[in-house]
Design a protein around this motif. Sequence first.
Motif, PDB file in Angstrom:
ATOM      1  N   THR A 135      -3.078 -10.428   1.518  1.00 37.56           N
ATOM      2  CA  THR A 135      -2.366  -9.263   2.034  1.00 37.56           C
ATOM      3  C   THR A 135      -1.099  -9.698   2.752  1.00 37.56           C
ATOM      4  O   THR A 135      -0.036  -9.079   2.602  1.00 37.56           O
ATOM      5  CB  THR A 135      -3.276  -8.475   2.994  1.00 37.56           C
TER       6      THR A 135
ATOM      7  N   ALA B  68       1.418 -10.500   0.242  1.00 37.41           N
ATOM      8  CA  ALA B  68       1.993  -9.286  -0.338  1.00 37.41           C
ATOM      9  C   ALA B  68       3.032  -8.684   0.592  1.00 37.41           C
ATOM     10  O   ALA B  68       4.057  -8.179   0.149  1.00 37.41           O
ATOM     11  CB  ALA B  68       0.891  -8.270  -0.638  1.00 37.41           C
TER      12      ALA B  68
ATOM     13  N   THR C  87       1.859  -1.701  -8.406  1.00 37.09           N
ATOM     14  CA  THR C  87       0.532  -2.285  -8.351  1.00 37.09           C
ATOM     15  C   THR C  87       0.675  -3.791  -8.555  1.00 37.09           C
ATOM     16  O   THR C  87       1.269  -4.238  -9.534  1.00 37.09           O
ATOM     17  CB  THR C  87      -0.388  -1.669  -9.420  1.00 37.09           C
TER      18      THR C  87
ATOM     19  N   SER D  76      -6.423 -10.265  -4.641  1.00 33.58           N
ATOM     20  CA  SER D  76      -6.368  -8.899  -4.118  1.00 33.58           C
ATOM     21  C   SER D  76      -5.498  -8.052  -5.025  1.00 33.58           C
ATOM     22  O   SER D  76      -4.502  -8.528  -5.555  1.00 33.58           O
ATOM     23  CB  SER D  76      -5.784  -8.881  -2.701  1.00 33.58           C
TER      24      SER D  76
ATOM     25  N   LEU E  32      -3.239  -4.739  -4.906  1.00 35.44           N
ATOM     26  CA  LEU E  32      -2.608  -3.873  -3.913  1.00 35.44           C
ATOM     27  C   LEU E  32      -1.743  -2.811  -4.560  1.00 35.44           C
ATOM     28  O   LEU E  32      -1.197  -3.025  -5.646  1.00 35.44           O
ATOM     29  CB  LEU E  32      -1.677  -4.681  -2.999  1.00 35.44           C
ATOM     30  N   ARG E  33      -1.636  -1.700  -3.843  1.00 34.04           N
ATOM     31  CA  ARG E  33      -0.655  -0.708  -4.222  1.00 34.04           C
ATOM     32  C   ARG E  33       0.398  -0.702  -3.111  1.00 34.04           C
ATOM     33  O   ARG E  33       0.076  -0.475  -1.954  1.00 34.04           O
ATOM     34  CB  ARG E  33      -1.316   0.655  -4.343  1.00 34.04           C
TER      35      ARG E  33
ATOM     36  N   PHE F 109       1.238  -0.562   2.467  1.00 32.46           N
ATOM     37  CA  PHE F 109       0.594  -1.635   1.709  1.00 32.46           C
ATOM     38  C   PHE F 109      -0.894  -1.363   1.696  1.00 32.46           C
ATOM     39  O   PHE F 109      -1.580  -1.581   2.689  1.00 32.46           O
ATOM     40  CB  PHE F 109       0.875  -2.990   2.363  1.00 32.46           C
ATOM     41  N   GLU F 110      -1.381  -0.880   0.565  1.00 29.10           N
ATOM     42  CA  GLU F 110      -2.779  -0.492   0.504  1.00 29.10           C
ATOM     43  C   GLU F 110      -3.529  -1.446  -0.430  1.00 29.10           C
ATOM     44  O   GLU F 110      -3.221  -1.530  -1.620  1.00 29.10           O
ATOM     45  CB  GLU F 110      -2.893   0.949  -0.012  1.00 29.10           C
ATOM     46  N   VAL F 111      -4.491  -2.162   0.133  1.00 28.70           N
ATOM     47  CA  VAL F 111      -5.307  -3.037  -0.688  1.00 28.70           C
ATOM     48  C   VAL F 111      -6.346  -2.178  -1.386  1.00 28.70           C
ATOM     49  O   VAL F 111      -7.054  -1.404  -0.742  1.00 28.70           O
ATOM     50  CB  VAL F 111      -5.996  -4.121   0.167  1.00 28.70           C
TER      51      VAL F 111
ATOM     52  N   THR G 165     -10.580  -6.523  -3.378  1.00 28.73           N
ATOM     53  CA  THR G 165     -10.404  -7.949  -3.222  1.00 28.73           C
ATOM     54  C   THR G 165     -11.672  -8.659  -3.695  1.00 28.73           C
ATOM     55  O   THR G 165     -12.760  -8.087  -3.665  1.00 28.73           O
ATOM     56  CB  THR G 165     -10.044  -8.314  -1.759  1.00 28.73           C
TER      57      THR G 165
ATOM     58  N   ASP H 215      -6.207  -2.466   4.676  1.00 31.19           N
ATOM     59  CA  ASP H 215      -6.971  -3.484   3.954  1.00 31.19           C
ATOM     60  C   ASP H 215      -8.387  -2.989   3.705  1.00 31.19           C
ATOM     61  O   ASP H 215      -8.750  -1.902   4.125  1.00 31.19           O
ATOM     62  CB  ASP H 215      -6.962  -4.806   4.732  1.00 31.19           C
TER      63      ASP H 215
ATOM     64  N   THR I 263     -11.925   0.920   2.526  1.00 27.09           N
ATOM     65  CA  THR I 263     -10.775   0.755   3.420  1.00 27.09           C
ATOM     66  C   THR I 263     -11.255   0.610   4.870  1.00 27.09           C
ATOM     67  O   THR I 263     -12.126   1.352   5.313  1.00 27.09           O
ATOM     68  CB  THR I 263      -9.842   1.978   3.305  1.00 27.09           C
TER      69      THR I 263
END
Lengths: 619, 209
Positions: A179, A182, A199, A213, A215-216, A222-224, A227, A393, A417
């Motif tokens: 993360t 990213a 993505t 991971s 992620l979007r 930053f949304e994981v 993972t 995350d 989440t």
Amino acid sequence: MSATPDTIIGIDLGTTYSLVAVPGPGGPRVLRDASGDARLPSVVTLRPTAGAGLQVEVGWAARSGIVQSAGASVHSVKRLIGRSLSDVQAELPFLAYPVAAGPRDTLQVRLAGRDFTPQELSAFVLRALRERAIAALGHDVRRAVITVPAYFDDVQRQATRQAAELAGLDVVRIINEPTAAALAYGIGLRAKDRGRPHTVVVYDLGGGTFDVSVLRIDGDVFEVLSTAGDTHLGGDDFDLLLMKRLAGDDAASLAAGGVDAAQRAALRQAAESAKVRLSEADEAEVEFSLPGAGLTRKRVRRAELEALCAPLIDRTLAHCDAALRDAGIVVAELDEVVLVGGSTRMPLVRRRVEQHFGRRPCTALNPDEVVALGAAMQAAVLSGGSTDLLLLDVTPLSLGIETMGGAVGKLILRNTTIPCRAVESFTTFVDGQTAILVRVLQGERELAADCRELARFELRGIPPMPAGIPKVEVEFLIDANGILNVAARELRSGQSAGVQVLPNRGLTDDEVRRAVVESQQHAAADALTHRLIDLCNQVDFDTQKAEQMLARHGDRLPREERARIEREMAALRTRAAEARRDPRQTDADALHRALTDFGHGTLTLAEIGIREALAEATK
Amino acid sequence: MSASQSDVPSAGACSACGAAVGGSLRCASCGALLPADESDAFSLLGVAPVFDLAADDLRRCWLARVRQVHPDRARSDEERMRSQRLAALLNDAYTALQDPISRADRLLNRSGGPDASIERGMDPLLLAESLEIREALSEAVSPESAATIRSDLAARLEEALIKVAEGARALPGDAEHRVALRRELNGATLLLRLMSQTEGGQERDVRHA
């Protein structure tokens, strides 16, 4: 120079190398040593000194002396932290130091006639990073964002936080390594194509751990999505395989512990260096000695190494598929695949990742430095510097409790989440029972015995009532750090705060506090010299840089200013030389002030340099 | 997912987001966290309590709320604890409202319908068939026969979801309607569980509320 006295630093505590980065007005920057290297080898050498003291060496010096000081040096402590002896049994014969069981399922390393917990050993590395930051910033540093592998479980995260505490650092946030990477990459992505969500897969193969991971990245969010990973799969495992290959017929005696620590350390170093050279060359020559065989010289070809490592790469790709599945994403929907971690320098890794995802992976940022940069960006958010970034995350592992018959009742599913919570009710089985034992487990398996036990909580102080009447409501909350918090209350009696939650796994807070006191006693003397060494290195670096700038842009400055800088530069170098000659007689704070003043005095010059560099870049 | 259906009545009430339904979770002037109705996913997220929620709107409202309470913005330890909890509740509410079955379940509870622990009944025909399906599943040796069962289940589930959606749109309705919807929901949940059994034993546990 922004000298906010409460800077939060970003730390990447790695298996092989550790780094520190700080937030700055122009974005985060990693802090480098005098030779410009940001990496600090995560190697610690400890030698007893006269009295009860310890001589501590951390970093490159410890690493280069690892063979001579076998038995006094530790490496790859990250693979031990938060683990029990049975977790790491298989690789013990390959470590160049002795590991034994500690209290309550912890483990200890015996060095310099003393037992050290992995937390204490990691603390030496963290302290060195903290000193580097103090030297660079010119003020004390107390708070840090620290990164851990995404797949670290609760115990490993807690232990990492304890290690930081021992080093005098309050961990304001733990973030996951992929993360963080990213975050560092995301800035570029946002600049490139704003408005459209991206993505991204982060493939993070480090010295000891593998994480992937998905992620979007959508503007500032930053949304994981998911993972997956393995906290025991990394460059160290490639080294181990190559060690066994090099040892040939002696591999069995190596595994059985029949090879002494120095020879093991030498073999390990030979294997690692061959591996690194094989990323550039097709063939590498290695030299090592084993008992009874004298000096052996062997050639290793890249194809050989790749054949050895291929099954491990297969495993990483299987984790990638699992993560994509959990995220509900197919390969065709991906916008970017990012490589992070030193082990992704291996051509085999790059080739296989490219094949698997059908696209050339992105390697624009230095794979060693990108995680620390991301940590510093999160540090900036937490200092209130940049508040538009939102990091969401997930928890890597499902959380459950043991139910009747040793099964696992899952309360929180993996890739939920965080923060997230679950509430579960418990009752008693016997009249007058005042305590209930709750086993909390983390893992994906169906049976308690196959999962990792995070904690055995004892719920105490339940008012005596007939069996089945008390209703104890337990709240399990996984916080933004991925760490579990448990709170309990009894509902029937209305004693909401009455139930105590007593953990009994890992080190207790008391044990950590005791270790803090002990390590501070040992470290007080070492810390001073350590700080001076870092300060002097910084002097070398800063003066050298100023000298270069003067040569390049000096003609833009008034003659008096140029002369003043040259004068101050010479004075500062003299002070550093004196400090090196006689560290005990040096006032570190004064040297520090002199360095900071020098920085202020060369601001105009630095600005000219930056403007020139920018003009050059945009030409 | 049915949340992407286009006849969205009032989730747009929140697209301004500061002026979300039910107000903000943080005071705009002093920055303090405000008390929230923790039991209601809709008001927590600031979306209208309706079945047809557009996925994008729901997500936007969730992000706006999470941003308000995220623990990274807390100014004291006490506030951090409270915001952790609130963020966890928001995440849970978002997960729940994304799923049509649990969205209908929350709507039904909100309308005073019977809880799943009180009304456990379902279509007797479905119950009988489910036993047959379970048996067929345990005997299905070839991948082909498993796939047939699977596609049959998927078709049934789709049908059940349409009924659930119709029932949820007609809420609150009368008591009879609410009981009927609960039974439809029980049936859909059973089908979902059977589906997950066809996916190699990786049964996703039902979330504890």
